[in-house]
Design a protein around this motif. Structure first.
Motif, PDB file in Angstrom:
ATOM      1  N   ALA A 279     116.425  50.643 -29.689  1.00 42.09           N
ATOM      2  CA  ALA A 279     117.110  49.672 -30.547  1.00 42.09           C
ATOM      3  C   ALA A 279     117.791  48.588 -29.723  1.00 42.09           C
ATOM      4  N   ALA A 280     118.350  48.949 -28.560  1.00 41.15           N
ATOM      5  CA  ALA A 280     118.990  47.946 -27.710  1.00 41.15           C
ATOM      6  C   ALA A 280     117.969  46.944 -27.192  1.00 41.15           C
ATOM      7  N   ALA A 281     116.802  47.446 -26.769  1.00 40.35           N
ATOM      8  CA  ALA A 281     115.745  46.543 -26.329  1.00 40.35           C
ATOM      9  C   ALA A 281     115.280  45.662 -27.481  1.00 40.35           C
ATOM     10  N   ALA A 282     115.127  46.264 -28.649  1.00 41.86           N
ATOM     11  CA  ALA A 282     114.693  45.506 -29.828  1.00 41.86           C
ATOM     12  C   ALA A 282     115.699  44.424 -30.184  1.00 41.86           C
ATOM     13  N   SER A 283     116.974  44.742 -30.074  1.00 39.49           N
ATOM     14  CA  SER A 283     118.017  43.774 -30.403  1.00 39.49           C
ATOM     15  C   SER A 283     117.970  42.578 -29.469  1.00 39.49           C
ATOM     16  N   ARG A 284     117.774  42.831 -28.185  1.00 37.15           N
ATOM     17  CA  ARG A 284     117.679  41.735 -27.221  1.00 37.15           C
ATOM     18  C   ARG A 284     116.446  40.874 -27.510  1.00 37.15           C
TER      19      ARG A 284
ATOM     20  N   GLY B  44     123.237  51.316 -36.389  1.00 36.05           N
ATOM     21  CA  GLY B  44     123.148  49.867 -36.305  1.00 36.05           C
ATOM     22  C   GLY B  44     124.359  49.219 -35.665  1.00 36.05           C
ATOM     23  N   GLU B  45     125.475  49.944 -35.600  1.00 37.39           N
ATOM     24  CA  GLU B  45     126.679  49.396 -34.974  1.00 37.39           C
ATOM     25  C   GLU B  45     126.451  49.227 -33.476  1.00 37.39           C
TER      26      GLU B  45
ATOM     27  N   ARG C 131     124.753  43.837 -22.100  1.00 34.32           N
ATOM     28  CA  ARG C 131     126.074  43.405 -22.565  1.00 34.32           C
ATOM     29  C   ARG C 131     126.626  44.277 -23.686  1.00 34.32           C
ATOM     30  N   TYR C 132     125.755  45.031 -24.383  1.00 38.27           N
ATOM     31  CA  TYR C 132     126.191  45.896 -25.478  1.00 38.27           C
ATOM     32  C   TYR C 132     125.101  46.932 -25.718  1.00 38.27           C
ATOM     33  N   GLY C 133     125.455  48.011 -26.383  1.00 39.55           N
ATOM     34  CA  GLY C 133     124.481  49.013 -26.796  1.00 39.55           C
ATOM     35  C   GLY C 133     124.343  48.997 -28.304  1.00 39.55           C
ATOM     36  N   VAL C 134     123.335  49.688 -28.808  1.00 36.93           N
ATOM     37  CA  VAL C 134     123.083  49.745 -30.249  1.00 36.93           C
ATOM     38  C   VAL C 134     122.915  51.207 -30.658  1.00 36.93           C
ATOM     39  N   VAL C 135     123.676  51.636 -31.653  1.00 35.40           N
ATOM     40  CA  VAL C 135     123.556  53.000 -32.153  1.00 35.40           C
ATOM     41  C   VAL C 135     122.316  53.098 -33.037  1.00 35.40           C
TER      42      VAL C 135
ATOM     43  N   ALA D  90     126.894  43.204 -36.902  1.00 37.50           N
ATOM     44  CA  ALA D  90     127.671  43.628 -35.729  1.00 37.50           C
ATOM     45  C   ALA D  90     127.395  42.735 -34.534  1.00 37.50           C
ATOM     46  N   ARG D  91     126.128  42.413 -34.312  1.00 35.65           N
ATOM     47  CA  ARG D  91     125.790  41.550 -33.177  1.00 35.65           C
ATOM     48  C   ARG D  91     126.357  40.148 -33.373  1.00 35.65           C
ATOM     49  N   ALA D  92     126.350  39.673 -34.624  1.00 34.33           N
ATOM     50  CA  ALA D  92     126.893  38.344 -34.908  1.00 34.33           C
ATOM     51  C   ALA D  92     128.396  38.292 -34.693  1.00 34.33           C
ATOM     52  N   GLY D  93     129.052  39.436 -34.734  1.00 33.89           N
ATOM     53  CA  GLY D  93     130.497  39.476 -34.537  1.00 33.89           C
ATOM     54  C   GLY D  93     130.928  39.548 -33.087  1.00 33.89           C
ATOM     55  N   LEU D  94     129.975  39.573 -32.158  1.00 35.18           N
ATOM     56  CA  LEU D  94     130.287  39.618 -30.729  1.00 35.18           C
ATOM     57  C   LEU D  94     130.374  38.198 -30.169  1.00 35.18           C
ATOM     58  N   PRO D  95     131.022  38.033 -29.033  1.00 30.90           N
ATOM     59  CA  PRO D  95     131.008  36.723 -28.374  1.00 30.90           C
ATOM     60  C   PRO D  95     129.579  36.259 -28.120  1.00 30.90           C
TER      61      PRO D  95
END
Length: 448
Positions: A147-152, A110-111, A54-58, A419-424
């Motif tokens: 980072a994207a995997a870690a975020s999920r 991190g964005e 649903r999103y990527g992470v820099v 940034a993640r908290a600001g997404l739907p």
């Protein structure tokens, strides 16, 4: 000593050979054609997110800045290029004095990002920019995937901490980069000491099954570990019989035992049994740590289990099935001559099969809805509309060849959380879906 400024030894004397040969042969041809000095703009972006994301992470921005600073053609590198006859002597002489003197703008580390987001914009002469393609992409593609995997995984874990423990599942230097990217994405600690040394990430670790097998009995192993590391240590309880191990662990360490780790079996079932047993033994404060080839789906399945922390290895360092972010580095604008005042003209590849790109030097902004939640990634050329001026995403990272945006790793980690908290809310759903917000392209004409 600021450990964030320390470097790890590598097998080459500089980052200049972390590149593809065609970048040097393009340079040689451009020098001969008289076009190498044309002012140019390259951009890094991805045409699509990995399937279902649903999103990527820099991530990797700090490492990328290090690599650009260390992109130097020293005597040994030049000798290698000369002996292999890779480029001619004129090009070698040009490379001997290479220093990137341009500007780099990018999404801060991190964005979050989406398809088409201009994640990085590299501006300078064609010659100095084209050489950086491979090293920039190799860093950003790897680290952003991790980072994207870690975020999920962090979203699935909620308030429960995550331990990065994938060093043995990847290249030794990639492991350090992966631990760094995982920390940006939300992991709390790493088992990799090189990552702790290089980036000041908190490190953890106690014992493996080998330590238990070394001793004549499991009790002897537990007693040795507690004697050495104290009652707050974590004891591994699944070498033989879990119930017996838990009983022995509490008898030896007492009810103040820090934690037990479970590394095999039906983790949901075993965690419930171990929690019940610990409570019955009076070890109500002893935490349960689970490992065993976890990914975000396995972590989510344990949300209702009495688990206190997760250790993740293989699935993290391989991007949980998506080991690259599929970013590309494309020329989007260039001047018509070497004249510094020559205007930039948009350029773009014309292609079928989904490999088209949009020319022009771009900006990006994130439009919010009335509640402050992101509703669109707006990417444009020309002046930035006034309504979006305060929501621009790119920041200057390098100015005139000098890095201007160094920051602690914790700043990138905190930025990602925000940034993640600001997404739907649907951004953190693990079910397959499209990017959580659309990318909109606009062109605004210059005044006058």
């Amino acid at each position: 000593m600021d450990v964030a400024d320390l470097g790890l030894p590598v097998d080459v004397p500089s980052t200049a050979l972390f590149t593809d040969q065609y970048e040097l042969t393009m340079l040689q041809a451009a020098l001969r054609a008289g076009t190498a000095g044309r002012r140019s703009v390259f951009e890094v972006f991805t045409r699509r997110l990995p399937d279902g994301r649903r999103y990527g992470v820099v991530a990797g921005t700090g490492r990328m800045l290090d690599a650009v600073e260390n992109f130097r053609f020293d005597a040994d590198v030049l000798r290698f290029l000369r002996e292999r006859d890779i480029v001619d002597e004129t090009t070698l002489q040009w490379l001997a004095g290479y220093r990137f003197t341009g500007d780099i703008w990018g999404y801060p580390e991190g964005e979050v990002y989406f398809p088409g987001s201009p994640l990085l914009r590299v501006e300078g002469t064609f010659a100095e920019c084209v050489l950086l393609e491979t090293v920039i992409l190799s860093i950003l593609n790897h680290d952003s995937a991790i980072a994207a995997a870690a975020s999920r995984m962090a979203a699935a874990a909620g308030d429960r901490p995550l331990i990065e423990m994938g060093a043995r599942r990847t290249h030794e230097l990639a492991a350090v980069a992966a631990a760094r990217a995982a920390y940006v994405g939300g992991f709390a600690t790493t088992s990799d000491l090189a990552a702790g040394f290089r980036y000041n990430i908190p490190t953890v670790g106690t014992s493996a099954h080998a330590f238990t097998l070394l001793h004549d009995s499991e009790r002897d192993a537990f007693r040795a570990q507690v004697d050495s590391l104290g009652r707050g240590t974590t004891l591994l309880v699944d070498t033989y019989d879990v119930a017996e191990a838990v009983r022995a662990a509490v008898e030896i360490a007492g009810p103040g035992l820090g934690a037990v780790r479970i590394d095999s079996g039906d983790l949901l079932l075993v965690a419930h049994r171990v929690r019940r047993q610990l409570d019955e033994l009076g070890a109500t404060g002893t935490r349960i740590v689970v490992t065993s080839d976890l990914d975000e789906y396995a972590i989510a399945s344990l949300a209702a289990a009495p688990v206190d922390a997760y250790g993740v290895g293989t699935q993290l360092v391989t991007g949980s099935g998506h080991p690259t972010a599929s970013m590309v580095y494309k020329l989007v604008a260039r001047a018509e001559s070497d004249d510094e005042a020559a205007p930039l003209v948009p350029v773009a590849k014309r292609s079928t099969g989904g490999k088209t790109s949009i020319g022009g030097r771009k900006w990006a902004a994130r439009r919010l809805d009335a509640s402050g939640t992101a509703e669109a990634e707006v990417v444009g050329t020309g002046p930035v509309p006034a309504a979006l001026a305060g929501r621009q995403l790119l920041v200057q990272l390098v100015k005139g060849g000098e890095t201007v945006a160094r920051e602690p790793l914790d700043a990138a980690r905190d930025r990602h959380t925000a940034a993640r908290a600001g997404l739907p809310l649907s951004a953190v759903q693990l079910s397959r879906g499209e990017p959580v917000i659309p990318t909109e392209y606009v062109h605004t004409a210059s005044a006058g």
